[in-house]
Motif scaffolding. Sequence first.
Motif, PDB file in Angstrom:
ATOM      1  N   GLY A   1      51.734  38.738  40.733  1.00  0.00           N
ATOM      2  CA  GLY A   1      50.440  39.388  40.910  1.00  0.00           C
ATOM      3  C   GLY A   1      50.370  40.767  40.296  1.00  0.00           C
TER       4      GLY A   1
ATOM      5  N   PRO B   1      48.495  33.249  46.107  1.00  0.00           N
ATOM      6  CA  PRO B   1      47.402  34.212  46.251  1.00  0.00           C
ATOM      7  C   PRO B   1      46.264  33.662  47.101  1.00  0.00           C
TER       8      PRO B   1
ATOM      9  N   ALA C   1      42.797  31.460  38.896  1.00  0.00           N
ATOM     10  CA  ALA C   1      41.460  31.642  39.459  1.00  0.00           C
ATOM     11  C   ALA C   1      40.956  33.061  39.258  1.00  0.00           C
ATOM     12  N   CYS C   2      41.867  33.952  38.924  1.00  0.00           N
ATOM     13  CA  CYS C   2      41.526  35.344  38.633  1.00  0.00           C
ATOM     14  C   CYS C   2      40.758  35.476  37.322  1.00  0.00           C
TER      15      CYS C   2
ATOM     16  N   CYS D   1      41.942  40.742  42.036  1.00  0.00           N
ATOM     17  CA  CYS D   1      42.388  40.532  40.660  1.00  0.00           C
ATOM     18  C   CYS D   1      41.198  40.447  39.711  1.00  0.00           C
ATOM     19  N   ARG D   2      40.175  39.739  40.110  1.00  0.00           N
ATOM     20  CA  ARG D   2      38.984  39.623  39.262  1.00  0.00           C
ATOM     21  C   ARG D   2      38.316  40.991  39.068  1.00  0.00           C
TER      22      ARG D   2
ATOM     23  N   ASP E   1      43.215  38.149  47.445  1.00  0.00           N
ATOM     24  CA  ASP E   1      44.060  38.483  46.293  1.00  0.00           C
ATOM     25  C   ASP E   1      43.316  38.200  44.994  1.00  0.00           C
ATOM     26  N   ILE E   2      42.671  37.042  44.935  1.00  0.00           N
ATOM     27  CA  ILE E   2      41.950  36.657  43.713  1.00  0.00           C
ATOM     28  C   ILE E   2      40.754  37.570  43.474  1.00  0.00           C
ATOM     29  N   GLN E   3      40.025  37.916  44.525  1.00  0.00           N
ATOM     30  CA  GLN E   3      38.871  38.796  44.348  1.00  0.00           C
ATOM     31  C   GLN E   3      39.298  40.159  43.828  1.00  0.00           C
TER      32      GLN E   3
ATOM     33  N   TRP F   1      47.096  31.873  40.296  1.00  0.00           N
ATOM     34  CA  TRP F   1      46.529  33.140  39.828  1.00  0.00           C
ATOM     35  C   TRP F   1      45.470  32.923  38.748  1.00  0.00           C
TER      36      TRP F   1
ATOM     37  N   ASN G   1      34.363  35.452  42.616  1.00  0.00           N
ATOM     38  CA  ASN G   1      34.104  34.019  42.691  1.00  0.00           C
ATOM     39  C   ASN G   1      32.985  33.765  43.672  1.00  0.00           C
TER      40      ASN G   1
END
Length: 228
Positions: A163, A209, A87-88, A217-218, A213-215, A85, A226
């Motif tokens: 998450g 994730p 990377a978020c 979160c960001r 999921d990361i996108q 996570w 990213n």
Amino acid sequence: MRFSRALLACALGGMAGASVAQTLPSVREQEIAECRPGEIATWGDGRDRPALSKPLRFVYWHAGAPAWFSATDVLNSLRLASQAWSACGVGSRVQQLGAQEDVPAGAIVVQWSEPGSMGNFGLANLSQRTLALSAAAFQLLRTRNPKHPAAQTLQMVISHEMGHFFGLMAHSRRCVDVTSYYHDGKGAQCNARDRSLLNTVAEYRSTLPTACDIQRCRAANGLPPNPP
């Protein structure tokens, strides 16, 4: 914010079709690794928001855990999810809480609790700052399907519930996302690039994730996507 017993229906189905999984990873792995324009979709059951705190601090209490999960096993799963996570763009740390230690101010307590999990494999309670896991649910899984890889289920549950603390309040409608659920109980199904692949593996959902999921979160935390 729960990882419900709906997971159990899939897990109890066993490993049917796993023998052909060798032909499938290319599609599933692509879905995990990339987030194409227009693919992000949720079930509309919540509104994403910034992380509960920055950084996040998770403390683990091992009391009540199933005998086949050591403290190290669970801590490793928590740390793997925390790292993924990250990377978020929101920092987090994980530590074990000793028997005589007080809960640090602002920390999120990860514990085995039947009342806290409310009959689900896991349940995130943001107001109480708890992430509850259910020993009873994992015991049922072990009893009904001893060959099912329970460690993978534990990782999936932890990643999913963690998450929510990073800000993902709505559940993904993208089948492969760790924040997803497969159907709404009313006939609506999750989305996949090739739905014919869903029943050819024991579990389509990722244990960590995904790129989408990361996108999400960001975006929830006011950060740019990213780079592709």
